[in-house]
Design an enzyme around this catalytic site. Structure first.
Site, mmCIF file in Angstrom:
data_model
loop_
_atom_site.group_PDB
_atom_site.id
_atom_site.type_symbol
_atom_site.label_atom_id
_atom_site.label_comp_id
_atom_site.label_asym_id
_atom_site.label_seq_id
_atom_site.Cartn_x
_atom_site.Cartn_y
_atom_site.Cartn_z
ATOM 1 N N CYS A 41 -18.054 4.366 -2.430
ATOM 2 C CA CYS A 41 -18.926 5.047 -1.673
ATOM 3 C C CYS A 41 -19.234 5.805 -0.369
ATOM 4 C CB CYS A 41 -20.211 3.962 -1.838
ATOM 5 S SG CYS A 41 -20.567 3.262 -2.912
ATOM 6 N N CYS A 65 10.838 7.685 7.723
ATOM 7 C CA CYS A 65 11.498 7.119 6.472
ATOM 8 C C CYS A 65 11.234 7.627 5.166
ATOM 9 C CB CYS A 65 10.888 5.128 6.668
ATOM 10 S SG CYS A 65 11.990 4.340 5.396
ATOM 11 N N CYS A 108 38.324 -22.130 -9.880
ATOM 12 C CA CYS A 108 37.024 -21.116 -9.742
ATOM 13 C C CYS A 108 35.926 -21.319 -8.893
ATOM 14 C CB CYS A 108 36.968 -20.341 -10.908
ATOM 15 S SG CYS A 108 36.192 -21.331 -11.880
ATOM 16 N N CYS A 109 35.697 -22.252 -9.180
ATOM 17 C CA CYS A 109 34.295 -22.489 -8.967
ATOM 18 C C CYS A 109 33.889 -24.060 -8.620
ATOM 19 C CB CYS A 109 33.319 -22.263 -9.666
ATOM 20 S SG CYS A 109 33.057 -22.948 -11.631
ATOM 21 N N CYS A 117 -20.120 0.052 -1.719
ATOM 22 C CA CYS A 117 -18.853 -0.147 -1.788
ATOM 23 C C CYS A 117 -17.761 0.644 -0.861
ATOM 24 C CB CYS A 117 -18.189 -0.405 -3.456
ATOM 25 S SG CYS A 117 -17.724 0.890 -4.089
ATOM 26 N N TYR A 139 -27.376 8.429 -1.995
ATOM 27 C CA TYR A 139 -28.301 7.749 -0.525
ATOM 28 C C TYR A 139 -29.258 8.186 0.175
ATOM 29 C CZ TYR A 139 -23.316 6.290 -2.543
ATOM 30 O OH TYR A 139 -22.018 6.636 -3.210
ATOM 31 N N MET A 143 -25.083 2.278 -0.146
ATOM 32 C CA MET A 143 -23.680 2.284 -0.205
ATOM 33 C C MET A 143 -23.623 1.203 -0.609
ATOM 34 S SD MET A 143 -21.452 4.474 2.887
ATOM 35 C CE MET A 143 -22.803 3.514 4.531
ATOM 36 N N CYS A 162 14.703 6.964 4.876
ATOM 37 C CA CYS A 162 15.276 6.240 4.409
ATOM 38 C C CYS A 162 15.225 6.329 2.550
ATOM 39 C CB CYS A 162 14.478 4.386 4.382
ATOM 40 S SG CYS A 162 14.541 4.226 6.934
#
Length: 548
Positions: free
Chosen positions: A14, A123, A545-546, A11, A62, A9, A128
């Protein structure tokens, strides 16, 4: 139990292929394959020979070798090899369970995850995700029918095909479940999924009734209970003999009822009540007290006013003493007369899924609501058992569950992580939305904290004025003396998008003056936090306003 050394093997993929090949052999219950340790553990009927297992491995290219000291005790299902770190059993597969499983594996543990139903928990499957999709569809329908700009944009009555909406909703649920749960589990060889219902045998082992009705014992070094919660049903005379809905049934209904009665006055009840109303139902809400009665009273008042403007009937201080289902309709008996409806949604809270776990055998304590009692590190009263999520006495939010699961995994592996909920934001997806964080004035007073507060109505917020939608308010609660911000309550369109800024301010112990001095982008709803902070020292009606 048969242990096999697997050579070749390269990875984790595998290992996944070897696992799949072994579990295709008739009579094999579970195969656990580890790429890092180069071996497999197989639980199988006695009729399955070693030759069958080795042939399945060889067919993939294998080499398999039966390891000396092959396990003979087939009443045990212990998925981790002795040198693979702790073996952690996790009951459940929702937000808390998945976060814990991934963090535990990251720290070198091997995990057996046990799920009795659909992978993914509440969920993504029945909570959700589907509810927010339905709510969004209902919002679009509402805007097509009515908006503040109808004078210049012709309103159109929407033609709603509930079946198509439901298919779209379910497709996205399936997609997210596979991407965020099933696919991740399938690709992680250090996590073994067992499908069955678990109960504690003692403080170090579980008995799992598998879906084929056989039983297996899972021994563990540590265990996390993350079994979530289910809709609670109030003891109303006659109710259990009727085909009432909980949120689960409501979200998958293929039809929009002409008349819908809703028992409940909080998050789930109100989100779904408004969604069904906007999709075409005539909705009546029965609230035992007032809407959101546990929150600042202004929240319930604002949402009630918004609902009534949309034609939703809100009956405060109204309870059903009896429910009957006659001639295809529900009849609810109340102190204010009868209410008749085609469907009845019961949404009065959620109860922890703990009754079938045999917690007493493991020495795990629960409270009066049968929720598992935990400390800030998710530890239960039993030394090797932890719990997280809606089955505990924590707030029932998936992001709290996931954070708790991660910290539980750290602590099960010898760490000391705590979950601090003092700046926990919460959002209700009604329209306008409700968002809160920190203390309300009443909660602060119960803690002995003297407060100063300001409330700003949305007709003082430029974004709300530009939207022609000034429903709601923003309220800041500060500590007297220090001026430190300790709580925020907001009822505004998209309140959920501004509350995290408030949470960060509270977390960083900012004062209201410091918030008032921050730069906020103009024509955003979050600018309302700055404007409200400015009202502690100025009259914002007299500012440009700002004005900074």
């Amino acid at each position: 139990m048969t242990e096999i050394t697997v050579n070749g093997m390269t990875c984790v993929t595998c290992a996944a292929h070897v696992k799949e090949a072994l579990e295709k052999i008739p009579g094999v219950d579970v195969a656990v394959v580890s790429y890092p340790y180069g071996h497999a553990q197989v639980m199988a009927d006695s009729a399955v020979s070693h030759g069958q297992m080795l042939s399945a491995i060889a067919a993939l290219g294998y080499q398999g070798l039966i390891r000396a000291g092959d396990f003979k005790d087939e009443t045990k299902l212990r998925d981790a090899p002795e040198d693979a770190g702790l073996h952690i059993a996790i009951i459940g597969s929702g937000g808390a369970a998945m976060a814990a499983a991934l963090k535990a594996v990251e720290q070198g543990a091997h995990v057996t995850l046990i799920e009795r139903g659909t992978i993914g928990g509440t969920c993504v499957n029945v909570g959700c995700v589907p509810s927010k999709i339905m709510i969004r569809a209902a919002h679009i329908a509402h805007l097509r029918r009515e908006s503040p700009f109808d004078g210049g944009i012709k309103a159109t009555a929407p033609a709603i095909d509930r079946r198509k909406l439901l298919a779209q909703q379910q497709a996205r649920v399936d997609e997210l479940r596979h991407a965020k749960y099933e696919g991740i589990l399938e690709g992680n060889p250090a996590i073994t999924v067992v499908h069955g219902e678990a109960r504690f045998k003692d403080g170090q082992s579980l008995v799992v009734r598998l879906n084929d009705s056989t039983e297996r014992t899972v021994a563990f070094d540590r265990c996390l209970v993350a079994t979530g919660a289910s809709p609670a049903v109030p003891p109303i005379t006659g109710l259990k003999d009727t085909p009432y809905w909980t949120s689960t049934e409501a979200l998958v209904s293929e039809a929009i009822p002409e008349r819908l009665a809703v028992i409940g006055s909080s998050v789930v009840a109100l989100e779904l009540a408004q969604a069904f109303a906007r999709l075409g139902s005539k909705v009546t809400i029965l609230a035992r007290s007032t809407l959101f009665f546990r929150e600042d009273p202004a929240i319930g008042e604002a949402v009630t006013a918004a609902f009534r403007m949309e034609g939703i009937e809100v009956l405060d201080h109204t309870q059903a003493s009896q429910v009957a289902h006659e001639g295809g309709e529900f009849v609810l008996t109340t102190g204010h007369g009868e209410i008749r409806a085609d469907k009845l949604l019961v949404a009065t809270g959620r109860a922890p899924n703990t009754r079938s776990l045999n917690l007493e055998a493991a020495g795990v304590a629960v409270n009066a609501q049968e929720a598992i009692v935990i400390d800030q590190g998710m530890r239960t009263s039993s030394p090797n058992i932890y719990a997280a999520g809606d089955c505990t006495d924590q707030p029932q939010f998936v992001y709290v569950a996931a954070a708790a699961g991660t910290r539980a995994a750290i602590n099960m592996n010898g760490g000391d992580a705590a979950l601090d909920l003092t700046a926990m934001p919460a959002v209700v997806f009604t329209d306008p939305q409700v968002a809160t964080v920190g203390y309300s004035e009443a909660e602060a007073h119960l803690k002995g904290i003297e407060t100063d507060s300001r409330t700003l109505m949305l007709d003082n917020v430029p974004r709300a004025l530009a939207n022609f939608d000034t429903r709601g308010f923003i309220k800041l609660v500060a500590e007297v003396g220090s001026g430190r911000l300790i709580g925020v309550q907001a009822v505004t369109p998209e309140a959920g998008e501004l509350i995290q800024t408030a949470a960060l301010a509270i977390r960083n112990r900012m004062t209201v003056q410091e918030m008032a001095n921050q730069l906020f982008p103009y024509l955003t709803m979050v600018e309302g936090l700055k404007l409200t902070a400015q009202t502690f020292s100025k009259d914002v009606k007299q500012l440009s306003c700002c004005a900074g």
